[in-house]
Design a protein around this motif. Sequence first.
Motif, PDB file in Angstrom:
ATOM      1  N   PHE A  85       0.827  -1.212   0.000  1.00  0.00           N
ATOM      2  CA  PHE A  85       0.000   0.000   0.000  1.00  0.00           C
ATOM      3  C   PHE A  85       0.858   1.258   0.000  1.00  0.00           C
ATOM      4  O   PHE A  85       1.924   1.289   0.606  1.00  0.00           O
ATOM      5  CB  PHE A  85      -0.922   0.027   1.238  1.00  0.00           C
ATOM      6  CG  PHE A  85      -2.081  -0.915   1.130  1.00  0.00           C
ATOM      7  CD1 PHE A  85      -3.326  -0.459   0.708  1.00  0.00           C
ATOM      8  CD2 PHE A  85      -1.931  -2.264   1.423  1.00  0.00           C
ATOM      9  CE1 PHE A  85      -4.389  -1.344   0.598  1.00  0.00           C
ATOM     10  CE2 PHE A  85      -2.995  -3.142   1.325  1.00  0.00           C
ATOM     11  CZ  PHE A  85      -4.237  -2.682   0.906  1.00  0.00           C
ATOM     12  N   HIS A  91       2.541   7.682   6.004  1.00  0.00           N
ATOM     13  CA  HIS A  91       2.539   6.704   7.084  1.00  0.00           C
ATOM     14  C   HIS A  91       3.851   5.945   7.230  1.00  0.00           C
ATOM     15  O   HIS A  91       3.877   4.709   7.213  1.00  0.00           O
ATOM     16  CB  HIS A  91       1.375   5.716   6.921  1.00  0.00           C
ATOM     17  CG  HIS A  91       0.046   6.348   7.209  1.00  0.00           C
ATOM     18  ND1 HIS A  91      -0.200   7.092   8.345  1.00  0.00           N
ATOM     19  CD2 HIS A  91      -1.113   6.368   6.494  1.00  0.00           C
ATOM     20  CE1 HIS A  91      -1.438   7.527   8.320  1.00  0.00           C
ATOM     21  NE2 HIS A  91      -2.023   7.121   7.202  1.00  0.00           N
ATOM     22  N   LEU A  92       4.911   6.710   7.419  1.00  0.00           N
ATOM     23  CA  LEU A  92       6.185   6.072   7.779  1.00  0.00           C
ATOM     24  C   LEU A  92       6.223   5.976   9.299  1.00  0.00           C
ATOM     25  O   LEU A  92       5.548   6.739   9.993  1.00  0.00           O
ATOM     26  CB  LEU A  92       7.363   6.922   7.284  1.00  0.00           C
ATOM     27  CG  LEU A  92       7.452   7.130   5.774  1.00  0.00           C
ATOM     28  CD1 LEU A  92       8.645   8.024   5.442  1.00  0.00           C
ATOM     29  CD2 LEU A  92       7.588   5.798   5.042  1.00  0.00           C
ATOM     30  N   MET A  93       7.023   5.034   9.805  1.00  0.00           N
ATOM     31  CA  MET A  93       7.128   4.910  11.261  1.00  0.00           C
ATOM     32  C   MET A  93       8.004   6.059  11.775  1.00  0.00           C
ATOM     33  O   MET A  93       9.190   6.133  11.414  1.00  0.00           O
ATOM     34  CB  MET A  93       7.765   3.576  11.657  1.00  0.00           C
ATOM     35  CG  MET A  93       7.007   2.361  11.175  1.00  0.00           C
ATOM     36  SD  MET A  93       5.459   2.134  12.051  1.00  0.00           S
ATOM     37  CE  MET A  93       6.049   1.375  13.510  1.00  0.00           C
ATOM     38  N   LEU A 104      11.809  -2.488   7.079  1.00  0.00           N
ATOM     39  CA  LEU A 104      10.783  -3.062   7.956  1.00  0.00           C
ATOM     40  C   LEU A 104       9.991  -4.217   7.324  1.00  0.00           C
ATOM     41  O   LEU A 104       9.920  -5.308   7.902  1.00  0.00           O
ATOM     42  CB  LEU A 104       9.856  -1.940   8.440  1.00  0.00           C
ATOM     43  CG  LEU A 104       8.858  -2.301   9.525  1.00  0.00           C
ATOM     44  CD1 LEU A 104       9.531  -2.839  10.763  1.00  0.00           C
ATOM     45  CD2 LEU A 104       8.016  -1.082   9.890  1.00  0.00           C
ATOM     46  N   PRO A 105       9.390  -4.033   6.124  1.00  0.00           N
ATOM     47  CA  PRO A 105       8.630  -5.168   5.555  1.00  0.00           C
ATOM     48  C   PRO A 105       9.502  -6.386   5.272  1.00  0.00           C
ATOM     49  O   PRO A 105       9.047  -7.522   5.407  1.00  0.00           O
ATOM     50  CB  PRO A 105       8.043  -4.590   4.267  1.00  0.00           C
ATOM     51  CG  PRO A 105       8.740  -3.325   4.015  1.00  0.00           C
ATOM     52  CD  PRO A 105       9.291  -2.832   5.304  1.00  0.00           C
ATOM     53  N   ARG A 150       9.154   1.344  -0.075  1.00  0.00           N
ATOM     54  CA  ARG A 150       8.749   0.380   0.965  1.00  0.00           C
ATOM     55  C   ARG A 150       7.651  -0.559   0.447  1.00  0.00           C
ATOM     56  O   ARG A 150       7.619  -1.734   0.776  1.00  0.00           O
ATOM     57  CB  ARG A 150       8.250   1.157   2.188  1.00  0.00           C
ATOM     58  CG  ARG A 150       7.933   0.285   3.382  1.00  0.00           C
ATOM     59  CD  ARG A 150       7.437   1.096   4.553  1.00  0.00           C
ATOM     60  NE  ARG A 150       6.142   1.714   4.280  1.00  0.00           N
ATOM     61  CZ  ARG A 150       5.440   2.422   5.165  1.00  0.00           C
ATOM     62  NH1 ARG A 150       5.941   2.638   6.370  1.00  0.00           N
ATOM     63  NH2 ARG A 150       4.276   2.959   4.852  1.00  0.00           N
TER      64      ARG A 150
ATOM     65  N   TYR B 282      -1.447   1.889  15.260  1.00  0.00           N
ATOM     66  CA  TYR B 282      -0.835   2.491  14.083  1.00  0.00           C
ATOM     67  C   TYR B 282       0.224   1.542  13.509  1.00  0.00           C
ATOM     68  O   TYR B 282       0.275   1.270  12.308  1.00  0.00           O
ATOM     69  CB  TYR B 282      -0.218   3.829  14.485  1.00  0.00           C
ATOM     70  CG  TYR B 282       0.405   4.598  13.348  1.00  0.00           C
ATOM     71  CD1 TYR B 282      -0.394   5.154  12.360  1.00  0.00           C
ATOM     72  CD2 TYR B 282       1.778   4.786  13.278  1.00  0.00           C
ATOM     73  CE1 TYR B 282       0.166   5.875  11.318  1.00  0.00           C
ATOM     74  CE2 TYR B 282       2.350   5.500  12.249  1.00  0.00           C
ATOM     75  CZ  TYR B 282       1.546   6.051  11.258  1.00  0.00           C
ATOM     76  OH  TYR B 282       2.097   6.748  10.238  1.00  0.00           O
ATOM     77  N   SER B 289      -0.186  -3.265   6.048  1.00  0.00           N
ATOM     78  CA  SER B 289      -0.035  -2.743   4.686  1.00  0.00           C
ATOM     79  C   SER B 289       1.107  -3.435   3.936  1.00  0.00           C
ATOM     80  O   SER B 289       1.218  -3.337   2.731  1.00  0.00           O
ATOM     81  CB  SER B 289       0.179  -1.224   4.708  1.00  0.00           C
ATOM     82  OG  SER B 289       1.508  -0.922   5.047  1.00  0.00           O
ATOM     83  N   PHE B 290       1.986  -4.148   4.666  1.00  0.00           N
ATOM     84  CA  PHE B 290       3.034  -4.934   3.992  1.00  0.00           C
ATOM     85  C   PHE B 290       2.594  -6.379   3.805  1.00  0.00           C
ATOM     86  O   PHE B 290       3.389  -7.234   3.434  1.00  0.00           O
ATOM     87  CB  PHE B 290       4.336  -5.013   4.812  1.00  0.00           C
ATOM     88  CG  PHE B 290       4.809  -3.726   5.381  1.00  0.00           C
ATOM     89  CD1 PHE B 290       4.717  -2.551   4.663  1.00  0.00           C
ATOM     90  CD2 PHE B 290       5.384  -3.687   6.643  1.00  0.00           C
ATOM     91  CE1 PHE B 290       5.177  -1.374   5.198  1.00  0.00           C
ATOM     92  CE2 PHE B 290       5.840  -2.510   7.166  1.00  0.00           C
ATOM     93  CZ  PHE B 290       5.730  -1.338   6.455  1.00  0.00           C
TER      94      PHE B 290
END
Lengths: 219, 824
Positions: A85, A91-93, A104-105, A150, B282, B289-290
């Motif tokens: 997405f 919406h980054l951490m 991260l993913p 990402r 959050y 989303s991943f």
Amino acid sequence: MRDSIELNSISHHFDTASERIELFHSLSYTIRADKTLAIIGPSGAGKSSLLSIAAGLEMPAGGDVCFTIDGVPVDALTMRANSGFIFQQFHLMPELYAIGNLALPLRLKGYRDAFDIAALWLEKVGLKDRARHRPHQLSGGEQQRIAVARAFVTAPRFIFADEPTGNLDMHTSEAVAGLMFDCARETGCGLVIVTHSRQLAMRADASLLLESGQLKATA
Amino acid sequence: MNRVKLILENGLRDLKGGDGRISLATQTALLFFLMTLTLTSASIQSYLADNLDQMLGSDLVIESHSPLTKGEEAAFKSLAAGLSVTQLADITLTHKDEWARVQLKLVDDAYPLQGNLQIGNTPAATQRAVSRGPGVGEIWIDSRLAIKLGTRVGDILTIGGTDLRLSAILFHEPDRIMEGHSTALRAMVHSESFKGASIKSSKDRTRYLVAADENQQQAIETWSRKTLPGASVIKKFGGQHPLASFWQRTENFLGLASVILFFMGAVALDMTNRRWLAKMRYRLAIYASFGTRTRTAMLMALGEWLAGFILSIAIASTLTIFAYGLIVAELQGYFPGLSAAWHVAPAVKTIGLFFLLLLALQVPSFIQLSRASLLSLIRNPAESSYVWQRLFWSIASITLLAAAYSDNILLTGMTLAAIAAALALMVVLTWSVIRLGDHWGRRRAGLLPFAFFMMRQRLFAKSAQVMGLGLCGFLLLFSLMLMRDLGTTMEGYGRSHDGNLMIAEAQTDQIDAIHRWAGETGSSVRSLRPFVSAQLVAVNGKALADIQKPSDTLATLKDPIRLSWTDTIPKNNRLVGGDWWPAGTDNWRQISAEPEVMTDMGFDYGDTLSYQIGGKAYDFTLVASHAYQPGAGSITFWFQVPLSARAHIDAPTRYMGSMELPEPAWGALAGLWQQYPTLSLVPLQELTERFDQTLGIVTKVTSGYAAMVLLLALFVLAASVSGFSADDRQKNGLLISMGLRDTDCLRLNFYDWGVTALIAAAGAIAGTWSAGLLIYQAQFNLTYNPNILWVAAMVFAMVATVCLVGYLACRQSLKVSVRTLMAT
């Protein structure tokens, strides 16, 4: 057509305290992984709801959705495990560095060389020297480039983007859009974009207009 | 491996934030307190168990307040392989002008059956072991007594007209364990030393040390239950230490204290959870989303929480090692030989229980987390506040914990009722004040109406904040108030007691001597109340020995108590329930009991209470309940019967009362005691010294406890400010962007915190007031008389602290730029 999302006569609505608002009725369309698709339309037309249904996040009120991966029908959970997405708000951490956000993913999927792959992608999106910067130290465009990378970094079958350039100026939008479409074509991943921007929509292989509950192909 | 690393990284990163630090500190403080308590308790229990093996002096001991007849004793001997009979009496021992209350042990030739006595020639001499007690005409006294009386080996001591030669200093008796934690001064004499002379008091005990194998022990136990209904039986193997139930009761009281601390900790954790939950929702939405599955993400969230918990175990354990060492060193004065060993099983059990309780508090958060959706990143769905679920889980887990821990159901019930009343009041006040304020401000301009409007928008969150702060204020206020009032009461004991010498026990013939002596020395007898020594042995036919529950009242009732008689309600008593008997009634089998005894023992009117008095059984029907009221003397009794009952009871009358001695009379007391060694007179000074000692211990324990309460109160305050700081930052950013000045934001913030603190303080005061009314009289025999100035000062301090912390937090948030404020 090994990876696809088939929307069969789907309808959707939502209820408020006083009335029911119909979003769309009896829509059918097939989204393919080797194509890019843009959905445009006015605010409140139901674009985000359509995106959520196509991504398997929501069930439609009527009709059904069929997901196929490698030619095999799969459920929504498997579909989501193979999707990525991109959001309007990035919406980054906030607590992670740019490279941490990118890795991260990969780390969640168990890649041992997550940071090496992330570094390659950072270079690819032109942010190699920003690896040790946190999101609040980056501009909107830079944040969205990281968000795009990402989404693509784990090579999903589909990417769903909700107003990905809505928060960016025209010049930056162009750059981010270019990056998204290039990545999609390079990786063979299906890209579904919801946007207000006709310019962005024109970059896609196919473009649909959602208006008054109807889906129409645009030129 | 990557995921585990990620979990640890996330966990550590969360701990660097304000909420994470408060949460970790709260967990650590609670765990530290519980582990220290557990290890100390385990050490004492293990000490008691070791003691039982090594220090019983026989295979089995039977202790009774009514001695066996010659025939019964012969029957007993036939059941055992060996028997030694010892008698214990409390007397006053004198030497020249010095005196001391002493526990005198009269031993026979067979004493002790197992083990050795340790004696010496001076209090500092090398000890030597002997296998027999003193011979006829000899006395042994313990080293502290020898020093107190200023006597040495070879001196002659007189008891009840019998001269005894001090032949050794006594250091150790093999049946010492039977004395429990008593620090009474001790003396030992051969039982044949007093030929014809009687050493009798109401607290006399006869102790039978028995050598017996397992079968014999069983037969003796069965026999003793029939023959000696009020006797206690202690076995070396499979038995329970006499101190074990005392310690169990202490543990239960500390358990209730821990429950209160846990309650405060739960409030702080709930407040930090609010931010933690938002952050985790959050994080989980982004993970989704991943393509990360919900189950995996939930497991990671659980893992992060666990990582924090494990870190708190590590820190708490380190702190516990130091505190445990210090406490054991302090306790060695009361339990000689106690050591600070590691007790893994109890420590693990405590950690496990704590883990389960924290998990129960975390359940609502995890339920909410499982509903975290990627959709929240695309649009903003409406979210429930879950305030009631959180409140339910918190109260349910803590109530269960309190019920499991506390033996004093009345005290637990009253504490929880006061907490519930305070919570209800705070909810009603918050809702009505904020709604009324908002209604008032609807057509008005200015910052105060706007503050009410904002609070109305966040009514649920505001209620949680007020309840947390108010509850914490209540517990803090109540702990401090109780400590202060208990201390004042104990210190003021001398002022409230009538007379400067208490007659703890006197026999009928001694009363004449007391009156005579008082006349000679210019002293006056202030009050005297008669009683007989009676032991409650059964309730409605059920033996008291069969009732197993750790209760102070039950423990006291297992020994003889003082039963008094009267036709009219004494002036220092009032009727609280049932019907008092008419004066001169012939129906003498009636009894009245104090309400606390009735509640703790579960007595009802109409119950039959069976007493063993002077070796005979008497049944009484419970008809009334009387309570102490100050103003007419301090002597009161747990149980009272009609005057006509006295004629039917075959037992010697004893008296308790008080006297006033002029200064020169004190020197003449030794002469009175030499004639009547069992006469129990306690100078008020000695009484206050004992109180001071007790007060010293109570002060140490309560100070430590108050420090913990204060620490947790600070955590609650910090959590309250930190949990809402993001909301406040956003609100301030919005206001500044609309053209308001910094000072306006500060004023708005002041109104917000001021209203919150005032409602919380009102709840805290109401809770303290209801707890005071409920608990003071019933549990501590104190009259609740709040000092208005003190209460007002506490309210002011509470409101000022909350407003100051809120002001500082607001100033901090205003230092950042508008852009940043808007971005949050």
